[in-house]
Design a protein around this motif. Structure first.
Motif, PDB file in Angstrom:
ATOM      1  N   LEU A  74       0.837  -1.213   0.000  1.00  0.00           N
ATOM      2  CA  LEU A  74       0.000   0.000   0.000  1.00  0.00           C
ATOM      3  C   LEU A  74       0.865   1.254   0.000  1.00  0.00           C
ATOM      4  O   LEU A  74       0.588   2.225  -0.720  1.00  0.00           O
ATOM      5  CB  LEU A  74      -0.944  -0.006   1.199  1.00  0.00           C
ATOM      6  N   LEU A  75       1.916   1.238   0.800  1.00  0.00           N
ATOM      7  CA  LEU A  75       2.829   2.387   0.837  1.00  0.00           C
ATOM      8  C   LEU A  75       3.556   2.551  -0.494  1.00  0.00           C
ATOM      9  O   LEU A  75       3.798   3.674  -0.936  1.00  0.00           O
ATOM     10  CB  LEU A  75       3.817   2.242   1.995  1.00  0.00           C
ATOM     11  N   ALA A  76       3.888   1.456  -1.146  1.00  0.00           N
ATOM     12  CA  ALA A  76       4.529   1.536  -2.463  1.00  0.00           C
ATOM     13  C   ALA A  76       3.600   2.186  -3.479  1.00  0.00           C
ATOM     14  O   ALA A  76       4.034   3.000  -4.310  1.00  0.00           O
ATOM     15  CB  ALA A  76       4.957   0.151  -2.936  1.00  0.00           C
ATOM     16  N   LEU A  77       2.314   1.846  -3.416  1.00  0.00           N
ATOM     17  CA  LEU A  77       1.345   2.484  -4.319  1.00  0.00           C
ATOM     18  C   LEU A  77       1.236   3.976  -4.038  1.00  0.00           C
ATOM     19  O   LEU A  77       1.156   4.789  -4.973  1.00  0.00           O
ATOM     20  CB  LEU A  77      -0.022   1.801  -4.199  1.00  0.00           C
ATOM     21  N   LEU A  78       1.259   4.358  -2.772  1.00  0.00           N
ATOM     22  CA  LEU A  78       1.250   5.775  -2.419  1.00  0.00           C
ATOM     23  C   LEU A  78       2.513   6.455  -2.939  1.00  0.00           C
ATOM     24  O   LEU A  78       2.458   7.566  -3.462  1.00  0.00           O
ATOM     25  CB  LEU A  78       1.114   5.953  -0.899  1.00  0.00           C
ATOM     26  N   PHE A  79       3.653   5.777  -2.841  1.00  0.00           N
ATOM     27  CA  PHE A  79       4.910   6.326  -3.351  1.00  0.00           C
ATOM     28  C   PHE A  79       4.829   6.570  -4.855  1.00  0.00           C
ATOM     29  O   PHE A  79       5.284   7.603  -5.350  1.00  0.00           O
ATOM     30  CB  PHE A  79       6.059   5.367  -3.022  1.00  0.00           C
ATOM     31  N   VAL A  80       4.245   5.632  -5.575  1.00  0.00           N
ATOM     32  CA  VAL A  80       4.087   5.795  -7.022  1.00  0.00           C
ATOM     33  C   VAL A  80       3.183   6.993  -7.321  1.00  0.00           C
ATOM     34  O   VAL A  80       3.466   7.790  -8.226  1.00  0.00           O
ATOM     35  CB  VAL A  80       3.550   4.510  -7.682  1.00  0.00           C
ATOM     36  N   MET A  81       2.100   7.136  -6.560  1.00  0.00           N
ATOM     37  CA  MET A  81       1.217   8.291  -6.756  1.00  0.00           C
ATOM     38  C   MET A  81       1.970   9.602  -6.532  1.00  0.00           C
ATOM     39  O   MET A  81       1.818  10.558  -7.309  1.00  0.00           O
ATOM     40  CB  MET A  81       0.010   8.208  -5.804  1.00  0.00           C
ATOM     41  N   LEU A  82       2.788   9.651  -5.492  1.00  0.00           N
ATOM     42  CA  LEU A  82       3.575  10.857  -5.220  1.00  0.00           C
ATOM     43  C   LEU A  82       4.597  11.099  -6.327  1.00  0.00           C
ATOM     44  O   LEU A  82       4.837  12.246  -6.718  1.00  0.00           O
ATOM     45  CB  LEU A  82       4.274  10.739  -3.863  1.00  0.00           C
ATOM     46  N   SER A  83       5.182  10.030  -6.834  1.00  0.00           N
ATOM     47  CA  SER A  83       6.141  10.147  -7.939  1.00  0.00           C
ATOM     48  C   SER A  83       5.474  10.700  -9.188  1.00  0.00           C
ATOM     49  O   SER A  83       6.019  11.601  -9.857  1.00  0.00           O
ATOM     50  CB  SER A  83       6.755   8.776  -8.258  1.00  0.00           C
ATOM     51  N   LEU A  84       4.305  10.180  -9.504  1.00  0.00           N
ATOM     52  CA  LEU A  84       3.582  10.652 -10.688  1.00  0.00           C
ATOM     53  C   LEU A  84       3.159  12.109 -10.540  1.00  0.00           C
ATOM     54  O   LEU A  84       3.134  12.857 -11.523  1.00  0.00           O
ATOM     55  CB  LEU A  84       2.375   9.762 -10.962  1.00  0.00           C
ATOM     56  N   SER A  85       2.878  12.523  -9.323  1.00  0.00           N
ATOM     57  CA  SER A  85       2.537  13.921  -9.070  1.00  0.00           C
ATOM     58  C   SER A  85       3.719  14.835  -9.410  1.00  0.00           C
ATOM     59  O   SER A  85       3.548  15.893 -10.014  1.00  0.00           O
ATOM     60  CB  SER A  85       2.136  14.089  -7.596  1.00  0.00           C
ATOM     61  N   VAL A  86       4.918  14.392  -9.048  1.00  0.00           N
ATOM     62  CA  VAL A  86       6.127  15.155  -9.387  1.00  0.00           C
ATOM     63  C   VAL A  86       6.318  15.182 -10.897  1.00  0.00           C
ATOM     64  O   VAL A  86       6.579  16.240 -11.488  1.00  0.00           O
ATOM     65  CB  VAL A  86       7.375  14.570  -8.691  1.00  0.00           C
ATOM     66  N   VAL A  87       6.167  14.043 -11.530  1.00  0.00           N
ATOM     67  CA  VAL A  87       6.359  13.950 -12.985  1.00  0.00           C
ATOM     68  C   VAL A  87       5.375  14.868 -13.717  1.00  0.00           C
ATOM     69  O   VAL A  87       5.765  15.605 -14.636  1.00  0.00           O
ATOM     70  CB  VAL A  87       6.209  12.489 -13.464  1.00  0.00           C
ATOM     71  N   ARG A  88       4.108  14.836 -13.306  1.00  0.00           N
ATOM     72  CA  ARG A  88       3.099  15.686 -13.955  1.00  0.00           C
ATOM     73  C   ARG A  88       3.452  17.167 -13.820  1.00  0.00           C
ATOM     74  O   ARG A  88       3.348  17.930 -14.785  1.00  0.00           O
ATOM     75  CB  ARG A  88       1.711  15.424 -13.366  1.00  0.00           C
ATOM     76  N   GLN A  89       3.888  17.572 -12.632  1.00  0.00           N
ATOM     77  CA  GLN A  89       4.232  18.981 -12.425  1.00  0.00           C
ATOM     78  C   GLN A  89       5.483  19.357 -13.214  1.00  0.00           C
ATOM     79  O   GLN A  89       5.566  20.450 -13.759  1.00  0.00           O
ATOM     80  CB  GLN A  89       4.421  19.269 -10.928  1.00  0.00           C
ATOM     81  N   ARG A  90       6.437  18.446 -13.281  1.00  0.00           N
ATOM     82  CA  ARG A  90       7.644  18.706 -14.079  1.00  0.00           C
ATOM     83  C   ARG A  90       7.274  18.886 -15.554  1.00  0.00           C
ATOM     84  O   ARG A  90       7.774  19.782 -16.220  1.00  0.00           O
ATOM     85  CB  ARG A  90       8.636  17.550 -13.957  1.00  0.00           C
ATOM     86  N   ARG A  91       6.400  18.028 -16.040  1.00  0.00           N
ATOM     87  CA  ARG A  91       6.004  18.109 -17.450  1.00  0.00           C
ATOM     88  C   ARG A  91       5.240  19.400 -17.728  1.00  0.00           C
ATOM     89  O   ARG A  91       5.470  20.058 -18.737  1.00  0.00           O
ATOM     90  CB  ARG A  91       5.173  16.899 -17.839  1.00  0.00           C
TER      91      ARG A  91
END
Length: 130
Positions: free
Chosen positions: A12-29
């Motif tokens: 579950l924490l890994a899935l949350l980590f992926v969500m946080l990672s994608l949030s960074v990627v979206r903002q970077r893009r």
């Protein structure tokens, strides 16, 4: 002894980590920022949320997994893992907003520290008792 409880929360924490990672990627893009934050306050917050998660979560999971491996009670493990999960989610929610509500950030860190301290003490007691 095998690990049964902690892996569920780790997933579950890994899935949350992926969500946080994608949030960074979206903002970077959206801001066309490859490295650093380029003064983008929103990106800076997302990077720190992601980084803070990466700084605290692995150690907590390691301690919890060792406690489970050494035979810690299931109820204690569920409680501490849930505390960690909710703490990390609360902290991420609080810090990720520019108009930050410090209550979420503080509650998240308190819950995270509680899980870390309790898991550490559990391991110390397990080591001393037998």
């Amino acid at each position: 002894m095998s690990l049964v409880i902690v892996p569920v929360y780790a997933a579950l924490l890994a899935l949350l980590f992926v969500m946080l990672s994608l949030s960074v990627v979206r903002q970077r893009r959206s801001g066309r920022v490859a490295i650093g934050t380029a003064g983008d306050r929103e990106l800076e917050r997302r990077v720190r949320v992601h980084g803070n998660f990466a700084e605290y979560t692995p150690l907590a999971l390691l301690l919890l997994a060792m406690a489970e491996f050494r035979g810690a009670p299931a109820l204690l493990l569920h409680g501490l893992c849930l505390c960690l999960l909710l703490g990390r989610a609360s902290h991420a929610w609080g810090v990720s907003h520019l108009d930050e509500d410090l209550r979420f950030r503080v509650a998240g860190m308190v819950a995270t520290f509680l899980a870390l301290i309790a898991a550490s003490l559990t391991l110390l007691v397990q080591a001393l008792v037998g």
